[in-house]
Design a protein around this motif. Structure first.
Motif, PDB file in Angstrom:
ATOM      1  N   THR A 270      49.036  77.976  10.582  1.00  0.00           N
ATOM      2  CA  THR A 270      47.987  76.945  10.774  1.00  0.00           C
ATOM      3  C   THR A 270      48.238  75.870   9.439  1.00  0.00           C
ATOM      4  O   THR A 270      47.987  74.680   9.591  1.00  0.00           O
ATOM      5  N   CYS A 271      48.809  76.321   8.522  1.00  0.00           N
ATOM      6  CA  CYS A 271      49.099  75.419   7.452  1.00  0.00           C
ATOM      7  C   CYS A 271      50.397  74.745   7.245  1.00  0.00           C
ATOM      8  O   CYS A 271      50.843  73.984   6.517  1.00  0.00           O
ATOM      9  N   TRP A 272      51.513  75.055   8.318  1.00  0.00           N
ATOM     10  CA  TRP A 272      52.701  74.853   8.261  1.00  0.00           C
ATOM     11  C   TRP A 272      52.948  73.206   8.106  1.00  0.00           C
ATOM     12  O   TRP A 272      53.648  72.598   7.378  1.00  0.00           O
ATOM     13  N   GLN A 273      52.112  72.581   9.308  1.00  0.00           N
ATOM     14  CA  GLN A 273      52.332  71.366   9.426  1.00  0.00           C
ATOM     15  C   GLN A 273      51.810  70.368   8.419  1.00  0.00           C
ATOM     16  O   GLN A 273      52.372  69.425   7.786  1.00  0.00           O
ATOM     17  N   THR A 274      50.563  70.684   7.768  1.00  0.00           N
ATOM     18  CA  THR A 274      49.899  70.095   6.577  1.00  0.00           C
ATOM     19  C   THR A 274      50.834  70.219   5.413  1.00  0.00           C
ATOM     20  O   THR A 274      51.250  69.246   4.910  1.00  0.00           O
ATOM     21  N   SER A 283      58.359  64.068  -1.463  1.00  0.00           N
ATOM     22  CA  SER A 283      59.833  63.882  -1.808  1.00  0.00           C
ATOM     23  C   SER A 283      60.335  62.431  -1.512  1.00  0.00           C
ATOM     24  O   SER A 283      61.202  61.972  -2.044  1.00  0.00           O
ATOM     25  N   GLY A 284      59.339  61.596  -1.128  1.00  0.00           N
ATOM     26  CA  GLY A 284      59.450  60.022  -0.864  1.00  0.00           C
ATOM     27  C   GLY A 284      59.516  59.370  -2.052  1.00  0.00           C
ATOM     28  O   GLY A 284      60.372  58.356  -2.397  1.00  0.00           O
ATOM     29  N   GLY A 285      58.751  59.951  -3.196  1.00  0.00           N
ATOM     30  CA  GLY A 285      58.567  59.154  -4.386  1.00  0.00           C
ATOM     31  C   GLY A 285      58.134  57.764  -4.191  1.00  0.00           C
ATOM     32  O   GLY A 285      57.349  57.363  -3.545  1.00  0.00           O
ATOM     33  N   VAL A 286      58.571  56.913  -5.102  1.00  0.00           N
ATOM     34  CA  VAL A 286      58.001  55.412  -5.299  1.00  0.00           C
ATOM     35  C   VAL A 286      58.817  54.540  -4.216  1.00  0.00           C
ATOM     36  O   VAL A 286      58.038  53.892  -3.570  1.00  0.00           O
ATOM     37  N   PHE A 287      59.972  54.858  -4.067  1.00  0.00           N
ATOM     38  CA  PHE A 287      60.870  53.976  -3.462  1.00  0.00           C
ATOM     39  C   PHE A 287      61.362  54.615  -1.969  1.00  0.00           C
ATOM     40  O   PHE A 287      61.847  53.938  -1.231  1.00  0.00           O
ATOM     41  N   GLY A 288      61.169  55.864  -1.873  1.00  0.00           N
ATOM     42  CA  GLY A 288      61.560  56.587  -0.832  1.00  0.00           C
ATOM     43  C   GLY A 288      62.956  56.915  -0.745  1.00  0.00           C
ATOM     44  O   GLY A 288      63.780  56.553  -1.274  1.00  0.00           O
ATOM     45  N   VAL A 289      63.330  57.727   0.230  1.00  0.00           N
ATOM     46  CA  VAL A 289      64.938  58.233   0.666  1.00  0.00           C
ATOM     47  C   VAL A 289      65.671  57.321   1.345  1.00  0.00           C
ATOM     48  O   VAL A 289      66.810  57.725   1.588  1.00  0.00           O
ATOM     49  N   GLY A 290      64.957  56.397   1.835  1.00  0.00           N
ATOM     50  CA  GLY A 290      65.824  55.469   2.819  1.00  0.00           C
ATOM     51  C   GLY A 290      65.564  55.709   4.385  1.00  0.00           C
ATOM     52  O   GLY A 290      65.102  56.748   4.720  1.00  0.00           O
ATOM     53  N   LEU A 291      65.493  54.610   5.116  1.00  0.00           N
ATOM     54  CA  LEU A 291      65.074  54.609   6.363  1.00  0.00           C
ATOM     55  C   LEU A 291      65.918  55.371   7.046  1.00  0.00           C
ATOM     56  O   LEU A 291      67.179  55.128   7.104  1.00  0.00           O
ATOM     57  N   GLY A 292      65.577  56.468   7.958  1.00  0.00           N
ATOM     58  CA  GLY A 292      66.433  57.312   8.604  1.00  0.00           C
ATOM     59  C   GLY A 292      66.933  58.365   7.904  1.00  0.00           C
ATOM     60  O   GLY A 292      67.619  59.322   8.500  1.00  0.00           O
ATOM     61  N   ASN A 293      66.648  58.550   6.492  1.00  0.00           N
ATOM     62  CA  ASN A 293      66.847  59.659   5.890  1.00  0.00           C
ATOM     63  C   ASN A 293      65.937  60.721   5.710  1.00  0.00           C
ATOM     64  O   ASN A 293      66.324  61.610   4.701  1.00  0.00           O
ATOM     65  N   SER A 294      65.063  60.975   6.407  1.00  0.00           N
ATOM     66  CA  SER A 294      64.074  62.067   6.236  1.00  0.00           C
ATOM     67  C   SER A 294      64.768  63.285   6.487  1.00  0.00           C
ATOM     68  O   SER A 294      65.479  63.396   7.454  1.00  0.00           O
ATOM     69  N   LYS A 295      64.408  64.221   5.860  1.00  0.00           N
ATOM     70  CA  LYS A 295      64.534  65.784   6.128  1.00  0.00           C
ATOM     71  C   LYS A 295      63.574  66.383   6.662  1.00  0.00           C
ATOM     72  O   LYS A 295      64.016  67.500   7.419  1.00  0.00           O
ATOM     73  N   ALA A 296      62.311  66.112   6.852  1.00  0.00           N
ATOM     74  CA  ALA A 296      61.206  66.652   7.538  1.00  0.00           C
ATOM     75  C   ALA A 296      61.332  66.664   8.867  1.00  0.00           C
ATOM     76  O   ALA A 296      60.586  67.431   9.783  1.00  0.00           O
ATOM     77  N   LYS A 297      61.798  65.544   9.553  1.00  0.00           N
ATOM     78  CA  LYS A 297      62.029  65.233  10.731  1.00  0.00           C
ATOM     79  C   LYS A 297      63.087  66.141  11.422  1.00  0.00           C
ATOM     80  O   LYS A 297      63.137  66.330  12.860  1.00  0.00           O
ATOM     81  N   TRP A 298      63.907  66.986  10.762  1.00  0.00           N
ATOM     82  CA  TRP A 298      64.871  67.951  11.260  1.00  0.00           C
ATOM     83  C   TRP A 298      64.061  69.254  11.436  1.00  0.00           C
ATOM     84  O   TRP A 298      64.484  70.158  11.077  1.00  0.00           O
ATOM     85  N   SER A 299      63.255  69.058  12.298  1.00  0.00           N
ATOM     86  CA  SER A 299      62.372  70.156  12.913  1.00  0.00           C
ATOM     87  C   SER A 299      61.538  70.816  11.964  1.00  0.00           C
ATOM     88  O   SER A 299      61.060  72.206  12.112  1.00  0.00           O
ATOM     89  N   TRP A 300      61.418  70.103  10.924  1.00  0.00           N
ATOM     90  CA  TRP A 300      60.412  71.019   9.685  1.00  0.00           C
ATOM     91  C   TRP A 300      59.076  70.580   9.919  1.00  0.00           C
ATOM     92  O   TRP A 300      57.993  71.252   9.483  1.00  0.00           O
ATOM     93  N   LEU A 301      58.717  69.411  10.459  1.00  0.00           N
ATOM     94  CA  LEU A 301      57.373  68.808  10.651  1.00  0.00           C
ATOM     95  C   LEU A 301      57.098  68.548  11.945  1.00  0.00           C
ATOM     96  O   LEU A 301      57.623  67.472  12.669  1.00  0.00           O
ATOM     97  N   PRO A 302      56.292  69.281  12.541  1.00  0.00           N
ATOM     98  CA  PRO A 302      55.868  69.270  14.077  1.00  0.00           C
ATOM     99  C   PRO A 302      54.803  67.763  14.207  1.00  0.00           C
ATOM    100  O   PRO A 302      54.268  67.297  13.120  1.00  0.00           O
ATOM    101  N   GLU A 303      55.291  67.231  15.277  1.00  0.00           N
ATOM    102  CA  GLU A 303      54.620  65.750  15.745  1.00  0.00           C
ATOM    103  C   GLU A 303      54.833  64.889  14.761  1.00  0.00           C
ATOM    104  O   GLU A 303      54.220  63.913  14.283  1.00  0.00           O
ATOM    105  N   ALA A 304      56.371  64.672  14.377  1.00  0.00           N
ATOM    106  CA  ALA A 304      56.727  63.794  13.024  1.00  0.00           C
ATOM    107  C   ALA A 304      56.657  62.228  13.595  1.00  0.00           C
ATOM    108  O   ALA A 304      56.260  61.460  12.912  1.00  0.00           O
ATOM    109  N   ASP A 305      56.759  62.121  15.117  1.00  0.00           N
ATOM    110  CA  ASP A 305      56.538  60.721  15.589  1.00  0.00           C
ATOM    111  C   ASP A 305      55.329  60.438  15.848  1.00  0.00           C
ATOM    112  O   ASP A 305      55.011  59.191  16.264  1.00  0.00           O
TER     113      ASP A 305
END
Length: 426
Positions: A270-274, A283-305
Motif C-alpha cells: 500500500t505504501c509503494w506508490q506514495t 531526487s529532483g532537487g531545486v532544478f530537477g534532473v531534466g525533462l525526460g530524465n525521470s527514473k521513477a517513470k521506469w515502472s517504479w511509480l504507478p500512475e506516473a502520467d
C-alpha cells in the motif's frame, strides 16, 4: 441659334481617385481600419484582463500537461504497445476536443446555463447510472467508468460540472427563501445525496470528497445561514470514517498512511506508490534532473502520467517547476475569486465558486496526496494528468466561467468612437 444653358453638353467633374488625392486615400484608409477595429472589438467584446489571464493560464497548463504526459508515459507505453507516443496522442486528441468546447462555451449567455441546468444534471446522473450496467468497468477497485468499444469515459467528471451549474440555478431561485431550511433542503439535499451515493457506490472516495467540497462552497456563497450547515457537516464527519473503512483497499491505504508506512510489508504494497512519489520529488532537487530524465517513470511509480504526475514534474523540473505549477493554479484561484467578488449576479457567484472549489481544491488534494499529507484518493491533477474526461470537462468548466467574465459589466470594452474623416471637416 444661341446655345441655351440647358442645351450645352454637361461637363463631367472628374471624381478624385484615392491615388490622385492622398487626403482622400488617408480618409478611406481610416474609415476601413476603423470599421475593422469595431468588428474585432465586437468579436472580443467584454474580454478584460481577467478573461485573458484565465484563458492563457488554462491553455498553458493544457500544453504543459501534454508535454508531461509524453515524458511520464513514454516508457510504459513502449513496454505495452511499442509506441512511445500512445498516451500523448490520446491526450492530444482530448485537448483538441476540450479547447474548442471551452471557446464555444465562452460565447454562451448566462441565461443558457440557467435554462438548461436541469438538463445537464439529468444527463450527468443518467451517465453515472450507466456505470452499474454492463457498460461499466472496474479500474483498480473503482467502478466509475463506462466503456463502449474503444471509447471510455468517467461520468463523474461531467457530474461535477452539472452540479455546479444546477446548484447555482436552484439557489438563485430561492434567494428570498434561504431563511427557511425546508426551502433550502428541497430539492438540494435529495439530489446531492443521490449524486454522492452513485459515486460512492462505485468506490470513488476522492471524487465524493471533491463534490462535497464543491457543494459546501456553493451553499456558503449563496448566503445560506451557517446554522443550517451544522447538521450536514456533523453527518459528513460521522459518515466519512464509516464509508472509508467499508472497503478493504481503502482501509489498508488509510491504515498504512496513518502508521507512516513504517513496515516492510506496507512498503511493498500500500505504501509503494506514495513512497516512490516522495522519492521522485526528493531526487529532483531545486532544478530537477531534466525533462525526460525521470527514473521513477521506469515502472517504479504507478500512475506516473495520471494521479502522480506531479511527482514526475518535481523530479524532472525540480522545486522550481513544481512551484510554477502551484503558482499557476493560484493565479486561476485568484482570477475566479475576482469573478465571484465583482459580479452582481448570484448565479455567477455561486457557480464560479463551485467550479473554483472543484478545480483548485482537487489540484491541491492531488498535490497533498503526492506529498504524503493525505492517503491515496485517486484524483487527477486538473488540466495536466492524463485522462480525457478530466481534461475535457475541466476545460468546459473554465469556458463556463469565461462566459461569465465576458458578460460582466466591469470587464466590458466600450466601442471605439467613429473616426472623423478628413472629407467631413468643414
Amino acid at each position: 441659334m444661341a446655345d441655351t444653358p440647358s442645351s450645352l453638353p454637361r461637363r463631367r467633374t472628374p471624381r478624385a481617385s484615392p491615388a490622385a488625392d492622398p487626403t482622400l486615400a488617408e480618409s478611406s484608409l481610416f474609415s476601413a481600419n476603423g470599421a475593422a477595429v469595431v468588428r474585432v472589438k465586437k468579436i472580443f467584446a467584454a474580454e478584460g484582463s481577467t478573461f485573458f489571464v484565465v484563458l492563457g493560464t488554462a491553455l498553458f497548463l493544457t500544453v504543459f500537461g501534454l508535454v508531461m504526459v509524453l515524458s511520464s508515459s513514454s516508457v510504459e507505453q513502449y513496454v505495452a504497445t511499442h509506441d512511445f507516443f500512445g498516451a500523448f496522442v490520446r491526450q492530444g486528441i482530448f485537448a483538441a476536443i476540450g479547447v474548442p468546447l471551452m471557446l464555444i462555451a465562452t460565447r454562451a449567455p448566462v441565461s443558457f446555463w440557467q435554462k438548461y441546468s436541469w438538463h445537464f444534471l439529468g444527463l450527468a446522473l443518467f451517465l453515472q447510472l450507466l456505470v452499474f450496467t454492463p457498460l461499466g468497468v472496474d479500474i483498480q477497485g473503482n467502478r466509475n467508468w463506462i466503456h463502449i468499444g474503444s471509447f471510455s469515459a468517467q461520468p463523474s467528471e461531467f457530474l461535477k460540472l452539472a452540479l455546479a451549474i444546477w446548484i447555482g440555478a436552484i439557489l438563485v431561485r430561492k434567494q428570498n427563501k434561504l431563511a427557511d431550511w425546508k426551502q433550502v433542503a428541497v430539492p438540494l439535499v435529495p439530489v446531492v445525496l443521490i449524486a454522492v451515493a452513485l459515486v460512492m457506490r462505485g468506490g470513488d472516495l476522492g471524487t465524493t470528497l471533491i463534490i462535497l467540497m464543491e457543494v459546501g462552497v456553493a451553499v456558503f456563497l449563496a448566503g445560506v445561514p451557517l446554522r443550517f450547515l451544522v447538521v450536514p457537516l456533523i453527518a459528513i464527519l460521522v459518515m466519512i470514517p464509516v464509508v472509508t473503512l467499508g472497503g478493504n483497499s481503502r482501509t489498508s491505504r488509510i491504515s498504512a498512511w496513518l502508521s507512516g508506512c513504517s513496515t516492510a510489508e506496507a512498503y511493498q504494497s500500500t505504501c509503494w506508490q506514495t513512497t516512490h512519489g516522495i522519492w521522485a520529488l526528493a531526487s529532483g532537487g531545486v532544478f530537477g534532473v531534466g525533462l525526460g530524465n525521470s527514473k521513477a517513470k521506469w515502472s517504479w511509480l504507478p500512475e506516473a502520467d495520471n494521479d502522480f504526475i506531479f511527482a514526475i514534474i518535481g523530479e524532472e523540473l525540480g522545486l522550481i517547476g513544481a512551484c510554477v505549477v502551484l503558482g499557476l493554479f493560484i493565479v486561476l484561484a485568484v482570477s475566479f475569486f475576482k469573478v465571484v467578488r465583482r459580479s452582481d449576479d448570484a448565479f455567477v457567484r455561486i457557480t464560479t465558486g463551485a467550479i473554483m472549489m472543484w478545480l483548485i481544491g482537487q489540484a491541491f488534494v492531488n498535490v497533498a496526496v503526492v506529498l504524503g499529507l493525505l492517503p491515496v484518493l485517486g484524483v487527477p491533477l486538473p488540466l495536466i494528468s492524463a485522462g480525457g474526461s478530466s481534461l475535457i470537462f475541466a476545460l468546459l468548466a473554465i469556458g463556463v466561467v469565461l462566459s461569465f467574465v465576458r458578460q460582466s459589466p466591469t470587464s466590458s470594452i466600450p466601442a471605439a468612437p467613429a473616426r472623423e474623416t478628413v472629407g467631413s471637416l468643414r
